[in-house]
Design a protein around this motif. Structure first.
Motif, PDB file in Angstrom:
ATOM      1  N   CYS A 145       2.884  -0.083  -6.125  1.00  0.00           N
ATOM      2  CA  CYS A 145       3.702  -0.606  -5.026  1.00  0.00           C
ATOM      3  C   CYS A 145       2.882  -1.460  -4.068  1.00  0.00           C
ATOM      4  O   CYS A 145       3.395  -2.445  -3.522  1.00  0.00           O
ATOM      5  CB  CYS A 145       4.370   0.547  -4.284  1.00  0.00           C
ATOM      6  N   CYS A 178      10.609  -5.653   0.356  1.00  0.00           N
ATOM      7  CA  CYS A 178       9.269  -5.105   0.583  1.00  0.00           C
ATOM      8  C   CYS A 178       9.330  -3.744   1.271  1.00  0.00           C
ATOM      9  O   CYS A 178       8.376  -2.964   1.178  1.00  0.00           O
ATOM     10  CB  CYS A 178       8.439  -6.073   1.427  1.00  0.00           C
ATOM     11  N   SER A 193       8.882  -0.987  -1.342  1.00  0.00           N
ATOM     12  CA  SER A 193       7.484  -0.771  -1.720  1.00  0.00           C
ATOM     13  C   SER A 193       6.701  -0.134  -0.579  1.00  0.00           C
ATOM     14  O   SER A 193       5.877   0.776  -0.797  1.00  0.00           O
ATOM     15  CB  SER A 193       6.833  -2.092  -2.133  1.00  0.00           C
TER      16      SER A 193
END
Length: 532
Positions: free
Chosen positions: A188, A353, A356
């Protein structure tokens, strides 16, 4: 699992066991995690912005580009089944990784080269494509070479990393479970970096440079992998003299041939009584009829593979929900207020994002805090079972869909009240965060489950089965959207997926997915309860 260090898989002797202090363990597993990080930077450096390149320099329509992306993604998801068969039956995981890496690097290099070919015209953003036929042909050839390489690399490298731990040793069994968590942590970080760096370079500097950097990272991945060649543990393929697929297929054939025969315990009582306490399971008893000509261990291998089918099927709804974050969540964000300051907008796709980032933050909490606490209550070395972990994640995905539906309802109401005042895009953050937390449970749990619950020689195909869940889920998601779009737009009505999202009803779709996920979770719990 019999393991050895510093030898190739096909030359292993069970009489030469691994030396724990000099091979395998975290020493090798950490290196594999860095190998995976470099590969994921390369893969997401291409895949995360692929549709932009197709609709931009190659001049394709949005529909054509989306179809091409879906076809490529489906290929990446299904080819691991073929590669898993090749790795488990013929080449072994180490050799498969080397061959797939070379194809991967070749594809990335050709992709970068194809983007350097001059276009047929100088006018940008025109309706017709400026790309030459050579450029288009080379681009798609390189893209599918990448698909072939990545689909062979991905299932084998994960299994190879887990093979560095001996599941029969209590200490290493705990470390193996932790390995899957930290592997996801590293991946990630790499994905987050790739989305921020590669996408910016591709759109603002150069596509050839943007595709060339992933090529360098894949070369780095192969270099790092080769650094550990003397310290790795390589699986001892117990059935190397007999293809594992052939053994399992033989069990099914013999069970069908002997369907009129009595049960195993009626014609082989002594053998059954001897094996029943620790080998013979009561599920799928029809396969026991193959014991006339098959070994009991072979029958149990066939049962182990068959038991995975209900779990695989009930996780498909989860995969459908999983596919939404890259599509409709992004479309939602594009219609909202994304300004940070005057003249500075947050790209809608960048919000992904947060998934992650959530995984990066939550995995250390899960691995270092929640698991030890759960372990003290359950006395399970893993804290909670793999099936409990997967089920928890599916439940969190249902909550994410409910939150997404509520946020979309609020957004639609705000648009109806005053279309000039946009709702802030930060309202979408909670659903992204829930996706990230759910991934720590379900995404990582599925990888560990499909690695652990198949015979040793079939672990590559087990990981490929895990990947195929997401491929089938993506295709099912596309099918659902097409059907719902046709049904809801019938007789002049507004489609749930109207181009103008202020007239559409994504909230209805999210509620539908929440309901389907609840049914899927109930089915999953039913099968998980009886899983041996």
């Amino acid at each position: 699992m019999a393991i050895t260090g510093g030898q190739l898989e096909n030359n292993i002797s069970p009489a030469n066991p691994a030396v724990r202090l000099s091979s395998g363990g975290w020493k090798s597993a950490r290196l594999i995690i860095f190998v995976e990080m470099a590969e994921h930077f390369a893969y997401y450096g291409v895949s995360s912005n692929l549709i932009t390149y197709l609709t931009g320099p190659l001049g394709q329509s949005t529909a054509t580009a989306a179809a091409n992306v879906n076809a490529w993604s489906g290929t990446v998801s299904f080819l691991p089944l073929l590669w898993g068969f090749i790795a488990d039956s013929f080449l072994g995981r180490f050799c498969t990784i080397l061959i797939a890496s070379c194809l991967y690097i070749l594809g990335l290099g050709l992709l970068s080269f194809s983007s350097m070919i001059p276009s047929n015209c100088e006018t940008p953003n025109q309706l017709v494509s400026c790309a030459s036929q050579l450029q288009v042909t080379l681009f798609f050839c390189s893209l599918y070479i990448i698909a072939v390489g990545q689909s062979g690399y991905k299932p084998c490298i994960k299994v190879f990393g887990a093979d560095q731990f001996d599941g029969n040793d209590p200490t290493e069994a705990k470390a193996k479970s932790s390995y899957f968590n930290w592997m996801m942590f590293g991946i990630c970080i790499s994905i987050l970096t790739s989305r921020l760096v590669s996408n910016y370079i591709q759109e603002n500097l150069s596509w050839s440079l943007g595709f060339g950097i992933p090529s360098v990272f894949m070369l780095l991945s192969l270099f790092l992998f080769l650094l550990g060649i003397k310290s790795y543990r390589y699986s001892d393929a117990r059935g190397v003299s007999k293809n594992p697929f052939a053994r399992i297929f033989h069990v099914f054939v013999e069970a069908i041939k002997n369907k009129r025969q009595p049960d195993l315990d009626k014609y082989n009582t002594n053998e059954t009584l001897l094996l029943l306490p620790h080998q013979n399971s009561k599920q799928w008893r029809f396969l026991d009829r193959a014991a006339i000509s098959c070994d009991i261990v072979e029958i149990e291998e066939a049962k182990a593979v068959l038991r995975l089918v209900p779990i695989w099927m009930t996780c498909l709804v989860y995969a459908i929900v999983y596919a939404q974050s890259n599509t409709f969540f992004t479309k939602q964000g594009a219609t909202m207020d994304r300004s940070i300051s005057p003249g500075l907008l947050v790209p809608a796709a960048t919000l992904h994002c947060f998934v992650s980032l959530t995984i990066v933050i939550f995995i250390p909490i899960y691995d270092r805090l929640l698991i030890p606490i759960a372990r003290s209550f359950t006395q399970n070395p893993l804290g909670i079972t793999q099936l409990q972990r997967i089920g928890t994640g599916i439940f969190l995905y249902i909550l994410a869909m409910i939150v997404a539906a509520l946020v979309e309802t609020k957004r639609l109401q705000a648009a109806r009240d005053d279309i000039t005042i946009l709702m802030s895009v930060w309202w979408l953050v909670p659903q992204y965060v829930l996706y990230g937390v759910a991934d720590v449970f379900t995404l990582v749990g599925l990888q560990e489950f499909f690695y652990d619950q198949v015979p040793n020689e079939l672990r590559s195909i087990g990981m490929a089965l895990n990947l195929s869940i997401f491929g089938v889920g993506s295709f099912l998601s596309s099918l659902m959207i097409s059907v719902i779009d046709k049904v809801t737009s019938h007789s002049g009505q507004t489609s749930w997926f109207d181009n103008d999202l202020n007239k559409a009803h994504l909230d209805y779709f999210y509620w539908l997915l929440a309901c389907l996920s609840s049914i899927g979770l109930a089915s999953y719990l039913w099968f998980a309860k009886s899983y041996v």
